[in-house]
Every structure is written in structure tokens, then in C-alpha cells.
Design an enzyme around this catalytic site. Structure first.
Site, PDB file in Angstrom:
ATOM      1  N   SER A  82       4.059  -1.754  10.300  1.00 15.77           N
ATOM      2  CA  SER A  82       5.513  -1.795  10.471  1.00 15.77           C
ATOM      3  C   SER A  82       6.146  -3.131  10.096  1.00 15.77           C
ATOM      4  CB  SER A  82       5.888  -1.375  11.898  1.00 15.77           C
ATOM      5  OG  SER A  82       5.451  -0.047  12.148  1.00 15.77           O
TER       6      SER A  82
ATOM      7  N   ASN B 210       0.869  -1.182   0.000  1.00 16.90           N
ATOM      8  CA  ASN B 210       0.000   0.000   0.000  1.00 16.90           C
ATOM      9  C   ASN B 210       0.905   1.230   0.000  1.00 16.90           C
ATOM     10  OD1 ASN B 210      -1.789   2.060   0.480  1.00 16.90           O
ATOM     11  ND2 ASN B 210      -2.309   1.438   2.568  1.00 16.90           N
ATOM     12  N   TRP B 211       1.012   1.837  -1.164  1.00 17.81           N
ATOM     13  CA  TRP B 211       1.920   3.000  -1.282  1.00 17.81           C
ATOM     14  C   TRP B 211       1.377   4.236  -0.569  1.00 17.81           C
ATOM     15  CZ3 TRP B 211       4.642   3.788  -6.648  1.00 17.81           C
ATOM     16  CH2 TRP B 211       5.338   2.626  -6.985  1.00 17.81           C
ATOM     17  N   LYS B 212       0.081   4.218  -0.234  1.00 16.90           N
ATOM     18  CA  LYS B 212      -0.562   5.425   0.320  1.00 16.90           C
ATOM     19  C   LYS B 212      -0.332   6.575  -0.673  1.00 16.90           C
ATOM     20  CE  LYS B 212       0.023   3.322   4.808  1.00 16.90           C
ATOM     21  NZ  LYS B 212       0.229   3.442   6.237  1.00 16.90           N
TER      22      LYS B 212
ATOM     23  N   GLY C 124       2.997   2.662  10.705  1.00 17.04           N
ATOM     24  CA  GLY C 124       3.935   3.766  10.499  1.00 17.04           C
ATOM     25  C   GLY C 124       4.664   4.192  11.769  1.00 17.04           C
TER      26      GLY C 124
ATOM     27  N   HIS D 102      -9.243   1.266   5.199  1.00 21.27           N
ATOM     28  CA  HIS D 102      -7.950   1.477   5.852  1.00 21.27           C
ATOM     29  C   HIS D 102      -8.133   2.446   7.019  1.00 21.27           C
ATOM     30  CE1 HIS D 102      -3.836   2.695   6.589  1.00 21.27           C
ATOM     31  NE2 HIS D 102      -3.473   1.587   5.968  1.00 21.27           N
TER      32      HIS D 102
ATOM     33  N   GLY E 240       3.151  -0.954   4.203  1.00 30.98           N
ATOM     34  CA  GLY E 240       3.143   0.473   3.882  1.00 30.98           C
ATOM     35  C   GLY E 240       4.539   0.937   3.501  1.00 30.98           C
ATOM     36  N   GLY E 241       5.226   1.570   4.455  1.00 34.28           N
ATOM     37  CA  GLY E 241       6.536   2.170   4.198  1.00 34.28           C
ATOM     38  C   GLY E 241       7.512   1.283   3.434  1.00 34.28           C
TER      39      GLY E 241
ATOM     40  N   GLU F  82      -6.479   4.866   7.991  1.00 31.96           N
ATOM     41  CA  GLU F  82      -6.270   6.287   7.658  1.00 31.96           C
ATOM     42  C   GLU F  82      -7.523   6.892   7.047  1.00 31.96           C
ATOM     43  OE1 GLU F  82      -2.639   5.656   5.462  1.00 31.96           O
ATOM     44  OE2 GLU F  82      -1.668   5.122   7.351  1.00 31.96           O
TER      45      GLU F  82
ATOM     46  N   GLU G  28      -4.714  -4.677  10.836  1.00 33.13           N
ATOM     47  CA  GLU G  28      -3.699  -3.633  10.991  1.00 33.13           C
ATOM     48  C   GLU G  28      -3.970  -2.874  12.289  1.00 33.13           C
ATOM     49  OE1 GLU G  28      -1.896  -2.424   6.965  1.00 33.13           O
ATOM     50  OE2 GLU G  28      -3.681  -1.219   7.236  1.00 33.13           O
TER      51      GLU G  28
END
Ligand code: 13P
Length: 248
Positions: free
Chosen positions: A209, A12-14, A170, A92, A230-231, A94, A164
Site C-alpha cells: 500500500s 510490480n504490475w501483477k 492491496g 512474492h 503494486g496498485g 501471492e 512486504e
């Protein structure tokens, strides 16, 4: 007897990346030997086309609950499907936080995705306060039940769940493999009360993470079928290592 589930690793690149990263990622993944793991890339929409037809799954990060109409800035499931997506991330944390997406709205979006033949990657997970209070099983169950109520348990044959925990997203504070396994096993047993076959087959991903260094241990847990990254999905070599960790 335990069913062998194919692992899935999703990036997930966001709202990150650019066309150059998309081209690099596409090249790295295309050259890799990824036969025993499903790989899914969810970049921002303008970069979807870099990945379509490249031999792995491509997904959106969100969709509208509506099919079409005057909804500026939204994208319909049928458009993602037409663009070549197979999956779409729904609910998600976010979006739940930044865009006020409720359990009911998330359920409507899951229904929309299913209507278009897209596999929803349904995100669930508790914030830190709920973890500390100890009511995280109930919290996650309510997030899932809202979707069951809307689309029915049979449709979970076409859904992926991503657990999640919000406190792990993150933050570098990964859930321990035991914490992840506990919640994944709970989710599976919760679904099994409604349909044991579907519960056994559904892919449940862990997100929060995940890095190349901890992926192997997380993915080796019985009920962890891969990850939503993510990251670390923004570095082609790291993401590839995570995909390969799921294969083992
Ligand atoms: P991080 O891997 O950056 O913690 O993000 C997880 C996530 O939110 C994936 O959807």
C-alpha cells in the site's frame, strides 16, 4: 559510518495493465529526470518489450527454478535475461500463497536467477496472524535464512530484499514508517551477523500500500531504500511521483 545506498523503486504490475498502459508508462518514465534513483518496471511478460532499452531496469515477476524442459507455462531465468531483464521478483507472497511456493522453492529460484546474472528481488513478509502473535522477526528471518543456506551470504551482494507484510498488500493498510523501519533494521542486523559489509550495502525495499502520499515518509526511514509498488505502479503519474519521492 552509514553507507549511502542508491534508492530503488520497483513497480510490480501483477496481472494488470495492457499494451496501452505500457506505452504510456514508458513515455512518462523516459521523459522524467530520474538520475538519483534506480527505477524498475515489472509488467506481465507480454509487455516486457515496451520497456527494454528505454533507460531503466526491467524485470520479470517470477521465474522457474529449472533452466529448460517440459514445464508448460513457466519461464526460465535465461529467457528473461535474453529478453533484456536485469531483475526478477522472487517469492512474492501471492506466489507463496496461490502457488504454494515454499521457502525452499523460493531459495531454488533465487539460485536460478543468480546463475543467469539476474538480480532477484527477494520478497519476505509476515501474514497478519504472525504480526498479531508477535513472531514476525523470526518469520522473516526464516524466509531469509532459507536463501542464505542455498546460495550463501556472499551472493546477497547481488540480491535486493523487499519487505512486504502480507497484511499491508492491496489492503490500503500501510505499515507505519516505524513498523517498516523496525523490520528493515532487523533484516539488516540479521544479515550483519553473517557479513556486515553486505548488510550495509544491500537495498531493502518496503512494499504494501505505498502511494504517492505516503512514499516520502516511508522512504525517509534510515533502512528503507525504496519500495516495491503494486496498485500505485499502474498509474504513470503516481508511479513517477513515488520514484521522485525516493530521490529526495
Ligand atoms: P500494493 O502496493 O498494491 O499494496 O501491492 C504491493 C505489492 O504486493 C508489490 O509487490
Amino acid at each position: 559510518m552509514q553507507t549511502k545506498r542508491q534508492p530503488l523503486v520497483a513497480g510490480n504490475w501483477k496481472m494488470n495493465g495492457n499494451a496501452e498502459l505500457a506505452a504510456q508508462m514508458q513515455a512518462v518514465l523516459s521523459e522524467a529526470e530520474l538520475s538519483n534513483v534506480d527505477v524498475l518496471v515489472c509488467p506481465p511478460m507480454p509487455y516486457l518489450h515496451h520497456f527494454i532499452g528505454a533507460g531503466f531496469n526491467v524485470g520479470g515477476q517470477n521465474l522457474s527454478e529449472f533452466e529448460s524442459g517440459a514445464h508448460t507455462g513457466e519461464v526460465a531465468g535465461r529467457m528473461l535475461k535474453e529478453a533484456g531483464c536485469s531483475h526478477v521478483i522472487v517469492g512474492h507472497s501471492e506466489r507463496r500463497t496461490d502457488n504454494g511456493e515454499s521457502n525452499t522453492l523460493v531459495a531454488d529460484k533465487v539460485a536460478s536467477a543468480l546463475d543467469q546474472g539476474l538480480v532477484p528481488v527477494l520478497c519476505v513478509g509476515e501474514p497478519e496472524s504472525i504480526r498479531e502473535e508477535g513472531s514476525f522477526f523470526e518469520f522473516v528471518a526464516a524466509q531469509i535464512d532459507a536463501v542464505v543456506e542455498k546460495v550463501g551470504i556472499a551472493n546477497f551482494a547481488h540480491i535486493v530484499i523487499a519487505y512486504e507484510p502480507v497484511w499491508a498488500i492491496g489492503t490500503g493498510k500501510t505499515a507505519s514508517p516505524e513498523q517498516a523501519q523496525d523490520v528493515h533494521a532487523f533484516i539488516r542486523s540479521h544479515l550483519a551477523k553473517m557479513n556486515s559489509e553486505i548488510a550495509e550495502k544491500i537495498q531493502i525495499l518496503y512494499g504494501g500500500s505505498v502511494k504517492a502520499a505516503n512514499a516520502g515518509e516511508l522512504f525517509s526511514q534510515t533502512d528503507v531504500d525504496g519500495g516495491l509498488i503494486g496498485g500505485a505502479s499502474l498509474d504513470p503519474q503516481d508511479f513517477l511521483k513515488i520514484c521522485l519521492a525516493a530521490k529526495e
